[in-house]
Design an enzyme around this catalytic site. Structure first.
Site, PDB file in Angstrom:
ATOM      1  N   HIS A 260     -36.199  19.470  46.682  1.00 18.67           N
ATOM      2  CA  HIS A 260     -35.998  20.463  45.527  1.00 18.67           C
ATOM      3  C   HIS A 260     -35.059  20.183  44.681  1.00 18.67           C
ATOM      4  O   HIS A 260     -34.019  19.362  44.987  1.00 18.67           O
ATOM      5  CB  HIS A 260     -35.476  21.935  46.116  1.00 18.67           C
ATOM      6  CG  HIS A 260     -34.542  21.840  47.296  1.00 18.67           C
ATOM      7  ND1 HIS A 260     -34.831  21.167  48.505  1.00 18.67           N
ATOM      8  CD2 HIS A 260     -33.123  21.865  47.143  1.00 18.67           C
ATOM      9  CE1 HIS A 260     -33.493  21.203  49.001  1.00 18.67           C
ATOM     10  NE2 HIS A 260     -32.546  21.657  48.548  1.00 18.67           N
TER      11      HIS A 260
ATOM     12  N   ASP B 115     -32.135  30.920  43.922  1.00 22.17           N
ATOM     13  CA  ASP B 115     -31.472  30.476  45.141  1.00 22.17           C
ATOM     14  C   ASP B 115     -31.250  31.694  45.904  1.00 22.17           C
ATOM     15  O   ASP B 115     -30.652  32.689  44.985  1.00 22.17           O
ATOM     16  CB  ASP B 115     -30.495  29.665  44.917  1.00 22.17           C
ATOM     17  CG  ASP B 115     -29.855  28.896  46.300  1.00 22.17           C
ATOM     18  OD1 ASP B 115     -30.334  27.619  46.321  1.00 22.17           O
ATOM     19  OD2 ASP B 115     -29.477  29.351  47.102  1.00 22.17           O
TER      20      ASP B 115
ATOM     21  N   ASN C  87     -29.961  16.984  46.391  1.00 20.09           N
ATOM     22  CA  ASN C  87     -29.146  16.583  47.450  1.00 20.09           C
ATOM     23  C   ASN C  87     -30.052  15.876  48.532  1.00 20.09           C
ATOM     24  O   ASN C  87     -31.367  16.329  49.010  1.00 20.09           O
ATOM     25  CB  ASN C  87     -28.453  17.836  48.254  1.00 20.09           C
ATOM     26  CG  ASN C  87     -27.586  18.449  47.402  1.00 20.09           C
ATOM     27  OD1 ASN C  87     -26.974  17.746  46.471  1.00 20.09           O
ATOM     28  ND2 ASN C  87     -27.586  19.637  47.334  1.00 20.09           N
TER      29      ASN C  87
ATOM     30  N   HIS D 118     -32.115  21.475  42.047  1.00 15.33           N
ATOM     31  CA  HIS D 118     -31.151  22.708  41.680  1.00 15.33           C
ATOM     32  C   HIS D 118     -31.247  22.832  40.211  1.00 15.33           C
ATOM     33  O   HIS D 118     -30.775  21.606  39.672  1.00 15.33           O
ATOM     34  CB  HIS D 118     -29.852  22.677  42.463  1.00 15.33           C
ATOM     35  CG  HIS D 118     -29.676  22.576  43.862  1.00 15.33           C
ATOM     36  ND1 HIS D 118     -29.617  23.747  44.492  1.00 15.33           N
ATOM     37  CD2 HIS D 118     -30.112  21.503  44.937  1.00 15.33           C
ATOM     38  CE1 HIS D 118     -29.375  23.281  45.877  1.00 15.33           C
ATOM     39  NE2 HIS D 118     -29.881  22.165  46.065  1.00 15.33           N
TER      40      HIS D 118
ATOM     41  N   GLY E  20     -25.772  16.289  51.551  1.00 17.79           N
ATOM     42  CA  GLY E  20     -25.772  17.650  51.738  1.00 17.79           C
ATOM     43  C   GLY E  20     -26.835  18.490  51.788  1.00 17.79           C
ATOM     44  O   GLY E  20     -26.996  19.588  51.561  1.00 17.79           O
ATOM     45  N   GLN E  21     -28.049  17.731  51.858  1.00 13.30           N
ATOM     46  CA  GLN E  21     -29.306  18.409  52.134  1.00 13.30           C
ATOM     47  C   GLN E  21     -29.302  19.426  53.279  1.00 13.30           C
ATOM     48  O   GLN E  21     -28.886  19.009  54.430  1.00 13.30           O
ATOM     49  CB  GLN E  21     -30.223  17.332  51.906  1.00 13.30           C
ATOM     50  CG  GLN E  21     -31.975  17.951  51.942  1.00 13.30           C
ATOM     51  CD  GLN E  21     -32.893  16.925  51.915  1.00 13.30           C
ATOM     52  OE1 GLN E  21     -32.565  15.650  52.057  1.00 13.30           O
ATOM     53  NE2 GLN E  21     -34.131  17.186  51.635  1.00 13.30           N
ATOM     54  N   SER E  22     -29.869  20.703  53.031  1.00  9.73           N
ATOM     55  CA  SER E  22     -29.845  21.357  54.120  1.00  9.73           C
ATOM     56  C   SER E  22     -31.375  21.933  54.427  1.00  9.73           C
ATOM     57  O   SER E  22     -31.522  22.310  55.537  1.00  9.73           O
ATOM     58  CB  SER E  22     -28.850  22.567  53.980  1.00  9.73           C
ATOM     59  OG  SER E  22     -29.292  23.475  52.836  1.00  9.73           O
TER      60      SER E  22
HETATM   61  P1  AMP Z   1     -29.662  21.855  50.035  1.00 10.73           P
HETATM   62  O1  AMP Z   1     -28.331  22.289  50.700  1.00 10.73           O
HETATM   63  O2  AMP Z   1     -29.635  21.145  48.736  1.00 10.73           O
HETATM   64  O3  AMP Z   1     -30.597  21.466  50.698  1.00 10.73           O
HETATM   65  O4  AMP Z   1     -30.313  23.308  49.082  1.00 10.73           O
HETATM   66  C1  AMP Z   1     -31.166  24.223  49.863  1.00 10.73           C
HETATM   67  C2  AMP Z   1     -30.858  25.634  48.994  1.00 10.73           C
HETATM   68  O5  AMP Z   1     -31.749  26.285  49.622  1.00 10.73           O
HETATM   69  C3  AMP Z   1     -29.541  26.272  49.290  1.00 10.73           C
HETATM   70  O6  AMP Z   1     -28.859  26.383  48.052  1.00 10.73           O
HETATM   71  C4  AMP Z   1     -29.993  27.731  49.954  1.00 10.73           C
HETATM   72  O7  AMP Z   1     -29.189  28.704  49.597  1.00 10.73           O
HETATM   73  C5  AMP Z   1     -31.200  27.695  49.513  1.00 10.73           C
HETATM   74  N1  AMP Z   1     -32.129  28.486  50.308  1.00 10.73           N
HETATM   75  C6  AMP Z   1     -32.350  28.418  51.521  1.00 10.73           C
HETATM   76  N2  AMP Z   1     -33.336  29.102  52.016  1.00 10.73           N
HETATM   77  C7  AMP Z   1     -33.795  29.893  50.857  1.00 10.73           C
HETATM   78  C8  AMP Z   1     -34.709  30.914  50.715  1.00 10.73           C
HETATM   79  N3  AMP Z   1     -35.620  31.355  51.568  1.00 10.73           N
HETATM   80  N4  AMP Z   1     -34.782  31.192  49.360  1.00 10.73           N
HETATM   81  C9  AMP Z   1     -34.086  30.939  48.224  1.00 10.73           C
HETATM   82  N5  AMP Z   1     -33.370  30.121  48.585  1.00 10.73           N
HETATM   83  C10 AMP Z   1     -33.182  29.510  49.603  1.00 10.73           C
END
Ligand code: AMP
Length: 112
Positions: A98, A29, A85, A100, A91-93
């Site tokens: 994926h 990450d 998430n 974690h 809290g999915q972004s």
């Molecule tokens: P979520 O909030 O559960 O959707 O997790 C998304 C995760 O992706 C977050 O922890 C970000 O820090 C991570 N992230 C976003 N873009 C990248 C990237 N290009 N390489 C590695 N991690 C990333």
């Protein structure tokens, strides 16, 4: 790029990979929340774990198994956390499924 994790899966965007197979990639990450913070994704696009488990349960099982491989590679024998998430309240972004894998320190519970 439409989906950043699709691009990582295709090798178009660099990632710090710890494990890769024909269907799955695990990479660190960008904003680690623990000494080990690895994301495990299928290369194929699914928007979240519900979408993945509904449309391809066999791949969902492989993704889960890959989290175990990551934990072994990272030496997390004392324990670790696997979390995914889903949706706004979850809290999915990034809208590409994926898991974690977090470890290397004592983690708190419950999450905020
Ligand atoms: P979520 O909030 O559960 O959707 O997790 C998304 C995760 O992706 C977050 O922890 C970000 O820090 C991570 N992230 C976003 N873009 C990248 C990237 N290009 N390489 C590695 N991690 C990333």
């Amino acid at each position: 790029v439409d989906c950043i994790f699709c691009a990582i899966g295709r090798g178009e965007i660099p990632a710090n990979a710890v494990f890769e197979s024909d269907e799955i990639v695990a990479f660190r990450d960008l904003d680690p929340q623990a000494p080990t913070h690895v994301l495990v994704i299928p290369k194929e696009h699914f928007q979240d774990v519900a979408d993945l488990s509904e449309r391809n349960p066999q791949l969902a099982a492989k993704l889960l198994a890959a989290t175990t491989t990551v934990a072994e590679l990272e030496g997390l024998a004392d324990g670790y956390r696997v979390v995914t998430n889903l949706g706004a309240d979850g809290g999915q972004s990034v809208w590409h499924v994926h898991f974690h894998v977090l470890g290397g320190r004592s983690l708190q519970w419950p999450p905020g």
